[in-house]
Design an enzyme around this catalytic site. Structure first.
Site, short mmCIF file in Angstrom:
data_model
loop_
_atom_site.label_atom_id
_atom_site.label_comp_id
_atom_site.label_asym_id
_atom_site.label_seq_id
_atom_site.Cartn_x
_atom_site.Cartn_y
_atom_site.Cartn_z
CG ASN A 99 40.27 34.36 45.17
OD1 ASN A 99 39.55 35.34 44.99
ND2 ASN A 99 41.33 34.13 44.42
CG ASP A 113 44.37 33.63 39.03
OD1 ASP A 113 43.24 33.23 39.37
OD2 ASP A 113 44.57 34.79 38.62
#
Length: 143
Positions: free
Chosen positions: A62, A14
């Site tokens: 995502n 991330d």
């Protein structure tokens, strides 16, 4: 606990876009930096004799972002280069874990083409298109 006694490390990949913004880079450069960090982590795991590395690479939430196209293009364009050294030395076994829906056929074919090595130095599990809600629903329905 010493890292020499650790057998499995898991991490969430991330912050690539955040890193790019802070460092005045574009998103592609941010994802390339993340890929380079993954290479570094794999090397460190091998050095420390850690047998399993699991990386949570792209969540189902995502995957819907437009920036996920950058990730898919990186897979298309960089997977051979990324894997070449690791696979030629028979040191890595790669498993792709996650839901296969919403992933294009060419990406699935790349995932399927990954060769399974016997007795690898490290097993890399890449969790792709995963989501906590799906996991909770699965657990509720199956236990």
């Amino acid at each position: 606990m010493s890292l020499n006694k650790v057998n499995h490390i898991a991490l969430i990949m991330d912050g690539n876009q955040r890193w790019a913004l802070i460092n005045k880079k574009n998103k592609l450069e941010g994802y390339l930096a993340g890929l380079n960090n993954l290479k570094f982590i794999i090397d460190k795991c091998i050095e420390k004799k850690i047998k399993y590395l699991t990386v949570y690479a792209l969540s189902s939430e995502n995957i819907k972002r437009t920036s996920s196209k950058i990730i898919f293009n990186l897979i298309r364009n960089k997977h051979k280069e990324f894997l070449k050294e690791l696979l030629k030395n028979n040191i890595i076994n790669i498993n792709i874990i996650g839901e296969k829906t919403n992933i294009s056929k060419d990406i699935l074919n790349i995932f399927k083409s990954l060769i399974k090595k016997k007795n690898p130095t490290i097993n890399l599990n890449i969790v792709f298109n995963y989501g906590s809600l799906d996991e909770i629903v699965y657990i509720v329905n199956n236990f």
